[in-house]
Scaffold this active site. Structure first.
Site, PDB file in Angstrom:
ATOM      1  N   ASP A  61      -2.586  -1.623   9.861  1.00  0.00           N
ATOM      2  CA  ASP A  61      -2.711  -1.841   8.410  1.00  0.00           C
ATOM      3  C   ASP A  61      -3.341  -2.943   7.659  1.00  0.00           C
ATOM      4  O   ASP A  61      -3.844  -3.015   6.484  1.00  0.00           O
ATOM      5  CB  ASP A  61      -1.540  -1.417   7.658  1.00  0.00           C
ATOM      6  CG  ASP A  61      -0.952  -0.021   7.931  1.00  0.00           C
ATOM      7  OD1 ASP A  61      -1.592   0.856   7.954  1.00  0.00           O
ATOM      8  OD2 ASP A  61       0.375   0.234   7.758  1.00  0.00           O
ATOM      9  N   LYS A 106       0.848  -1.192   0.005  1.00  0.00           N
ATOM     10  CA  LYS A 106       0.067  -0.058  -0.038  1.00  0.00           C
ATOM     11  C   LYS A 106       0.794   1.143  -0.045  1.00  0.00           C
ATOM     12  O   LYS A 106       1.996   1.273   0.518  1.00  0.00           O
ATOM     13  CB  LYS A 106      -0.982   0.117   1.207  1.00  0.00           C
ATOM     14  CG  LYS A 106      -0.411   0.178   2.514  1.00  0.00           C
ATOM     15  CD  LYS A 106       0.168   1.428   3.042  1.00  0.00           C
ATOM     16  CE  LYS A 106       0.845   1.613   4.245  1.00  0.00           C
ATOM     17  NZ  LYS A 106       1.434   2.742   4.450  1.00  0.00           N
TER      18      LYS A 106
END
Length: 299
Positions: free
Chosen positions: A137, A10
């Site tokens: 995350d 990401k």
């Protein structure tokens, strides 16, 4: 039973700290985007009771449940009421300690892989709950796409998707500890206490830029609160950003707590040229693209 699953990195198009939560955690606001840069996991479910093994192509990878992938496997088996074990081989491509959520992506990929191996016993909601217990995350890495997140960064909300583009992700090899990066911020902004002079940026400009579909609007709309203090200690961050812009990037920003940098390009040829030039100088670099939601892993 064995399955191959990709673990996608990401990047943070926006990352800000808005205060403190109960318990002392930093309250954040972030916009995350899944990209095609990935590790590859080979996940095998075994009949060996409670034995979880993690191996990989890098020597310094944590093993067993010290690795987030191993922890994810343990939590999955607990959730389905099984004492099975797993062997997880990770081919790492995502740089470690770089702000790209490589470990979180591996944990999320383990959850997706095991859910498929066991014929989807857990709902998306349950897997996301498990993911949040593993790391901040991991819920985003489990679901992918583009999302706005708040709280500690684990609460996900819909967000406009990135227009078509090429993205170069690069890292100069200087690892960054997230706790260290937060200490830099706390020293600068009085620990984000009620007396702190820091004013959060908000995501309104980024939301408008992405909805417009104009990549050129992203430069002034992306933001990372960590970038200035971390780049002062890790000068390759600023150097790589300059090279991204010189090569035609419409926006370039540090991801997470760093030191990885991403550049957004309208032209794929420009992205490839920048990537090749960085690699020639011994800098990790990869050309990738934005990814959508990962929907096939849930009932």
């Amino acid at each position: 039973m064995t399955i191959v699953e990709n673990a996608y990195a990401k990047i943070n198009l926006h990352l800000d700290v808005t205060g403190r939560l109960d318990g002392g955690f930093h309250r954040v606001e972030t916009v995350m985007l899944a990209v095609s840069l990935c590790d590859t996991l080979i996940v095998t479910a075994t009949g060996e009771k409670d034995k979880i093994e993690v191996r990989g192509n890098l020597r310094d990878m944590p093993e067993g449940t010290d690795n987030l992938a191993g922890k994810a496997a343990m939590r999955f088996f607990e959730a389905i009421g099984s004492d099975h074990g797993a062997v997880i081989f990770i081919k790492k491509r995502i740089p470690m300690a770089a702000g790209l959520a490589g470990g979180s992506a591996d944990a999320a990929a383990t959850l997706r892989a095991l859910n498929r191996l066991y014929d989807l016993p857990l709902s998306k909601e349950k897997l996301t709950e498990i993911a949040a217990e593993i790391g901040t995350d991991v819920p985003f890495c489990l679901n992918g796409g583009t999302a706005f997140a708040d709280g500690r960064g684990e609460r996900l909300h819909s967000f406009a998707f990135m227009p078509g583009c090429a993205i170069v992700v690069a890292c100069g090899g200087e690892e960054v500890s997230t706790p260290w990066a937060y200490r830099l911020l706390d020293e600068r902004w009085d620990g984000f206490s009620e007396t702190s002079a820091y004013k959060p940026r908000g995501v309104q400009a980024l939301r408008a830029a992405m909805k417009s579909g104009e990549l050129s609007a992203l430069d002034g709309a992306t933001y990372n609160i960590f970038e200035e203090p971390v780049s002062a200690e890790r000068p390759m961050v600023s150097e790589i950003r300059k090279r991204m812009y010189a090569g035609g990037a419409v926006a370039a920003r540090m991801s997470g707590s760093g030191p990885a940098v991403f550049g957004i390009f309208e032209q794929g040829a420009q992205a490839i040229d920048v990537c090749n030039a960085l690699q020639k100088d011994g800098i990790f670099a990869a050309v990738c693209r934005p990814l959508g939601m990962m929907k096939k892993f849930f009932p």
